[in-house]
Scaffold this motif. Structure first.
Motif, PDB file in Angstrom:
ATOM      1  N   GLU A 195      -7.080  18.138   4.608  1.00  0.00           N
ATOM      2  CA  GLU A 195      -6.036  17.231   4.161  1.00  0.00           C
ATOM      3  C   GLU A 195      -6.669  16.100   3.366  1.00  0.00           C
ATOM      4  O   GLU A 195      -7.675  15.536   3.782  1.00  0.00           O
ATOM      5  CB  GLU A 195      -5.313  16.670   5.386  1.00  0.00           C
ATOM      6  N   LEU A 196      -6.060  15.788   2.229  1.00  0.00           N
ATOM      7  CA  LEU A 196      -6.480  14.654   1.422  1.00  0.00           C
ATOM      8  C   LEU A 196      -5.627  13.445   1.775  1.00  0.00           C
ATOM      9  O   LEU A 196      -4.442  13.588   2.077  1.00  0.00           O
ATOM     10  CB  LEU A 196      -6.295  14.954  -0.072  1.00  0.00           C
ATOM     11  N   VAL A 197      -6.231  12.270   1.742  1.00  0.00           N
ATOM     12  CA  VAL A 197      -5.478  11.031   1.810  1.00  0.00           C
ATOM     13  C   VAL A 197      -5.726  10.302   0.491  1.00  0.00           C
ATOM     14  O   VAL A 197      -6.859  10.216   0.018  1.00  0.00           O
ATOM     15  CB  VAL A 197      -5.859  10.151   3.029  1.00  0.00           C
ATOM     16  N   LEU A 198      -4.648   9.854  -0.124  1.00  0.00           N
ATOM     17  CA  LEU A 198      -4.714   9.087  -1.362  1.00  0.00           C
ATOM     18  C   LEU A 198      -4.073   7.740  -1.064  1.00  0.00           C
ATOM     19  O   LEU A 198      -2.909   7.679  -0.653  1.00  0.00           O
ATOM     20  CB  LEU A 198      -3.958   9.801  -2.489  1.00  0.00           C
ATOM     21  N   ALA A 238       0.853  -1.189   0.000  1.00  0.00           N
ATOM     22  CA  ALA A 238       0.000   0.000   0.000  1.00  0.00           C
ATOM     23  C   ALA A 238       0.887   1.237   0.000  1.00  0.00           C
ATOM     24  O   ALA A 238       1.927   1.266   0.662  1.00  0.00           O
ATOM     25  CB  ALA A 238      -0.913   0.023   1.223  1.00  0.00           C
ATOM     26  N   ILE A 239       0.456   2.234  -0.746  1.00  0.00           N
ATOM     27  CA  ILE A 239       1.108   3.540  -0.744  1.00  0.00           C
ATOM     28  C   ILE A 239       0.049   4.537  -0.270  1.00  0.00           C
ATOM     29  O   ILE A 239      -1.033   4.618  -0.853  1.00  0.00           O
ATOM     30  CB  ILE A 239       1.592   3.952  -2.157  1.00  0.00           C
ATOM     31  N   ARG A 240       0.388   5.266   0.805  1.00  0.00           N
ATOM     32  CA  ARG A 240      -0.542   6.280   1.330  1.00  0.00           C
ATOM     33  C   ARG A 240       0.131   7.636   1.253  1.00  0.00           C
ATOM     34  O   ARG A 240       1.243   7.825   1.734  1.00  0.00           O
ATOM     35  CB  ARG A 240      -0.897   5.991   2.787  1.00  0.00           C
ATOM     36  N   ARG A 241      -0.545   8.570   0.608  1.00  0.00           N
ATOM     37  CA  ARG A 241      -0.029   9.933   0.496  1.00  0.00           C
ATOM     38  C   ARG A 241      -0.996  10.885   1.196  1.00  0.00           C
ATOM     39  O   ARG A 241      -2.200  10.824   0.951  1.00  0.00           O
ATOM     40  CB  ARG A 241       0.132  10.332  -0.963  1.00  0.00           C
ATOM     41  N   LEU A 242      -0.463  11.724   2.067  1.00  0.00           N
ATOM     42  CA  LEU A 242      -1.233  12.798   2.700  1.00  0.00           C
ATOM     43  C   LEU A 242      -0.866  14.098   2.005  1.00  0.00           C
ATOM     44  O   LEU A 242       0.313  14.389   1.801  1.00  0.00           O
ATOM     45  CB  LEU A 242      -0.921  12.888   4.190  1.00  0.00           C
ATOM     46  N   GLU A 243      -1.881  14.858   1.642  1.00  0.00           N
ATOM     47  CA  GLU A 243      -1.655  16.087   0.885  1.00  0.00           C
ATOM     48  C   GLU A 243      -2.532  17.194   1.458  1.00  0.00           C
ATOM     49  O   GLU A 243      -3.757  17.073   1.474  1.00  0.00           O
ATOM     50  CB  GLU A 243      -2.014  15.826  -0.578  1.00  0.00           C
ATOM     51  N   ALA A 244      -1.908  18.265   1.922  1.00  0.00           N
ATOM     52  CA  ALA A 244      -2.651  19.398   2.472  1.00  0.00           C
ATOM     53  C   ALA A 244      -3.340  20.165   1.348  1.00  0.00           C
ATOM     54  O   ALA A 244      -2.790  20.320   0.257  1.00  0.00           O
ATOM     55  CB  ALA A 244      -1.706  20.319   3.233  1.00  0.00           C
ATOM     56  N   VAL A 245      -4.546  20.652   1.636  1.00  0.00           N
ATOM     57  CA  VAL A 245      -5.218  21.593   0.742  1.00  0.00           C
ATOM     58  C   VAL A 245      -4.810  22.976   1.258  1.00  0.00           C
ATOM     59  O   VAL A 245      -5.209  23.361   2.367  1.00  0.00           O
ATOM     60  CB  VAL A 245      -6.755  21.421   0.783  1.00  0.00           C
ATOM     61  N   PRO A 246      -3.979  23.698   0.515  1.00  0.00           N
ATOM     62  CA  PRO A 246      -3.433  24.960   1.032  1.00  0.00           C
ATOM     63  C   PRO A 246      -4.526  25.980   1.372  1.00  0.00           C
ATOM     64  O   PRO A 246      -5.589  26.004   0.743  1.00  0.00           O
ATOM     65  CB  PRO A 246      -2.562  25.479  -0.119  1.00  0.00           C
ATOM     66  N   ASP A 247      -4.234  26.816   2.361  1.00  0.00           N
ATOM     67  CA  ASP A 247      -5.134  27.927   2.685  1.00  0.00           C
ATOM     68  C   ASP A 247      -5.370  28.740   1.421  1.00  0.00           C
ATOM     69  O   ASP A 247      -4.443  28.990   0.646  1.00  0.00           O
ATOM     70  CB  ASP A 247      -4.516  28.839   3.751  1.00  0.00           C
ATOM     71  N   GLY A 248      -6.588  29.119   1.217  1.00  0.00           N
ATOM     72  CA  GLY A 248      -6.933  29.922   0.049  1.00  0.00           C
ATOM     73  C   GLY A 248      -7.219  29.111  -1.197  1.00  0.00           C
ATOM     74  O   GLY A 248      -7.747  29.643  -2.172  1.00  0.00           O
ATOM     75  N   ALA A 249      -6.857  27.830  -1.195  1.00  0.00           N
ATOM     76  CA  ALA A 249      -7.131  26.980  -2.365  1.00  0.00           C
ATOM     77  C   ALA A 249      -8.571  26.505  -2.324  1.00  0.00           C
ATOM     78  O   ALA A 249      -9.139  26.291  -1.246  1.00  0.00           O
ATOM     79  CB  ALA A 249      -6.186  25.785  -2.378  1.00  0.00           C
ATOM     80  N   ASP A 250      -9.156  26.334  -3.480  1.00  0.00           N
ATOM     81  CA  ASP A 250     -10.525  25.826  -3.580  1.00  0.00           C
ATOM     82  C   ASP A 250     -10.499  24.317  -3.340  1.00  0.00           C
ATOM     83  O   ASP A 250      -9.876  23.580  -4.108  1.00  0.00           O
ATOM     84  CB  ASP A 250     -11.079  26.132  -4.972  1.00  0.00           C
ATOM     85  N   PRO A 251     -11.151  23.836  -2.257  1.00  0.00           N
ATOM     86  CA  PRO A 251     -11.143  22.393  -1.993  1.00  0.00           C
ATOM     87  C   PRO A 251     -11.717  21.576  -3.151  1.00  0.00           C
ATOM     88  O   PRO A 251     -11.255  20.462  -3.400  1.00  0.00           O
ATOM     89  CB  PRO A 251     -12.004  22.242  -0.737  1.00  0.00           C
ATOM     90  N   ALA A 252     -12.680  22.137  -3.878  1.00  0.00           N
ATOM     91  CA  ALA A 252     -13.273  21.404  -5.003  1.00  0.00           C
ATOM     92  C   ALA A 252     -12.217  21.112  -6.066  1.00  0.00           C
ATOM     93  O   ALA A 252     -12.188  20.018  -6.641  1.00  0.00           O
ATOM     94  CB  ALA A 252     -14.437  22.192  -5.602  1.00  0.00           C
ATOM     95  N   GLU A 253     -11.336  22.065  -6.327  1.00  0.00           N
ATOM     96  CA  GLU A 253     -10.277  21.846  -7.314  1.00  0.00           C
ATOM     97  C   GLU A 253      -9.296  20.786  -6.832  1.00  0.00           C
ATOM     98  O   GLU A 253      -8.867  19.931  -7.609  1.00  0.00           O
ATOM     99  CB  GLU A 253      -9.542  23.160  -7.602  1.00  0.00           C
ATOM    100  N   ALA A 254      -8.940  20.830  -5.543  1.00  0.00           N
ATOM    101  CA  ALA A 254      -8.013  19.840  -4.990  1.00  0.00           C
ATOM    102  C   ALA A 254      -8.611  18.439  -5.065  1.00  0.00           C
ATOM    103  O   ALA A 254      -7.928  17.476  -5.436  1.00  0.00           O
ATOM    104  CB  ALA A 254      -7.654  20.198  -3.551  1.00  0.00           C
ATOM    105  N   VAL A 255      -9.894  18.318  -4.732  1.00  0.00           N
ATOM    106  CA  VAL A 255     -10.572  17.017  -4.785  1.00  0.00           C
ATOM    107  C   VAL A 255     -10.663  16.523  -6.230  1.00  0.00           C
ATOM    108  O   VAL A 255     -10.389  15.352  -6.514  1.00  0.00           O
ATOM    109  CB  VAL A 255     -11.964  17.094  -4.121  1.00  0.00           C
ATOM    110  N   THR A 256     -11.021  17.399  -7.139  1.00  0.00           N
ATOM    111  CA  THR A 256     -11.131  17.017  -8.556  1.00  0.00           C
ATOM    112  C   THR A 256      -9.788  16.529  -9.088  1.00  0.00           C
ATOM    113  O   THR A 256      -9.708  15.504  -9.785  1.00  0.00           O
ATOM    114  CB  THR A 256     -11.645  18.203  -9.401  1.00  0.00           C
ATOM    115  N   ARG A 257      -8.708  17.242  -8.762  1.00  0.00           N
ATOM    116  CA  ARG A 257      -7.376  16.850  -9.201  1.00  0.00           C
ATOM    117  C   ARG A 257      -6.972  15.500  -8.608  1.00  0.00           C
ATOM    118  O   ARG A 257      -6.460  14.622  -9.295  1.00  0.00           O
ATOM    119  CB  ARG A 257      -6.368  17.928  -8.810  1.00  0.00           C
ATOM    120  N   ALA A 258      -7.254  15.300  -7.297  1.00  0.00           N
ATOM    121  CA  ALA A 258      -6.903  14.038  -6.635  1.00  0.00           C
ATOM    122  C   ALA A 258      -7.714  12.878  -7.205  1.00  0.00           C
ATOM    123  O   ALA A 258      -7.185  11.782  -7.403  1.00  0.00           O
ATOM    124  CB  ALA A 258      -7.112  14.155  -5.126  1.00  0.00           C
TER     125      ALA A 258
END
Length: 194
Positions: free
Chosen positions: A157-160, A111-131
């Motif tokens: 924070e996103l987990v992938l 298993a590979i687990r990546r944690l990725e912060a959604v930066p302040d000011g970033a649109d969470p919808a864009e981060a989720v769509t990209r992930a």
């Protein structure tokens, strides 16, 4: 759906065969657990795959929170872990995407687990769509069992998570602490019944 993980960091000289035996003798107890999507029994071993620590870190996908609640405080199994290791902090994320890969019928081993912060000011919808797009692309890779993306809206924070049916090749170097590699000792799959 809810993703969940807790990590029990163990001493550097801990005999990891104890964890392997624990999973060998108890792992099947969650097979068919109502409301569970899957439980991946994950370990990291100091000096293996670049891990600096020994850790037992199961990762769960819950199809419903009723099953998760039964597991955590309804006599569904978490009490045994607490009795043996103490009560760990349990992280949880709202699942936004899950996809099966071409190796879905083979048991996963890495298993590979990546944690990725959604930066302040970033649109969470864009981060989720990209992930989601990245996870969907990864899901088509030979050897992939499944991929998952989830979001913790408290920490933003996103987990992938990607489960592989064969040893995964090391990725490009990542910033320290954001990507962890695990060995999978067992995969329990639940039922969709609540």
């Amino acid at each position: 759906m809810q993703a969940m993980q807790y990590t029990i960091t163990l001493p550097a000289d801990y005999d990891m065969s104890i964890i392997r035996e624990r999973v060998r003798t108890r792992g099947h107890l969650l097979d068919g657990f109502p409301g569970l999507g899957f439980k991946a029994y994950l370990i990291r071993e100091r000096g293996v795959d670049g891990s600096p620590v020994n850790a037992y870190a199961p990762f769960y996908l819950w199809r419903d929170t009723g099953g998760m609640n039964r597991f955590l405080w309804g006599g569904g199994g978490f009490g045994g872990l607490v009795a043996d290791f103490g009560r760990p902090a349990v992280r949880s994320w709202t699942t936004v995407h899950e996809a099966s890969g071409p190796a879905r019928t083979r048991p996963p081993v890495t298993a590979i687990r990546r944690l990725e912060a959604v930066p302040d000011g970033a649109d969470p919808a864009e981060a989720v769509t990209r992930a989601r797009a990245a996870a969907e692309a990864t899901a088509g890779t030979p050897g992939v069992h499944r991929t998952l993306v989830a979001l913790d809206p408290d920490r933003w924070e996103l987990v992938l998570l990607t489960l592989w049916a064969e040893p995964a090749e090391p990725a490009e170097p990542e910033p320290a602490g954001t990507t962890d590699r695990y060995r999978i000792l067992h995969l329990s799959q639940g039922t969709d019944e609540s």
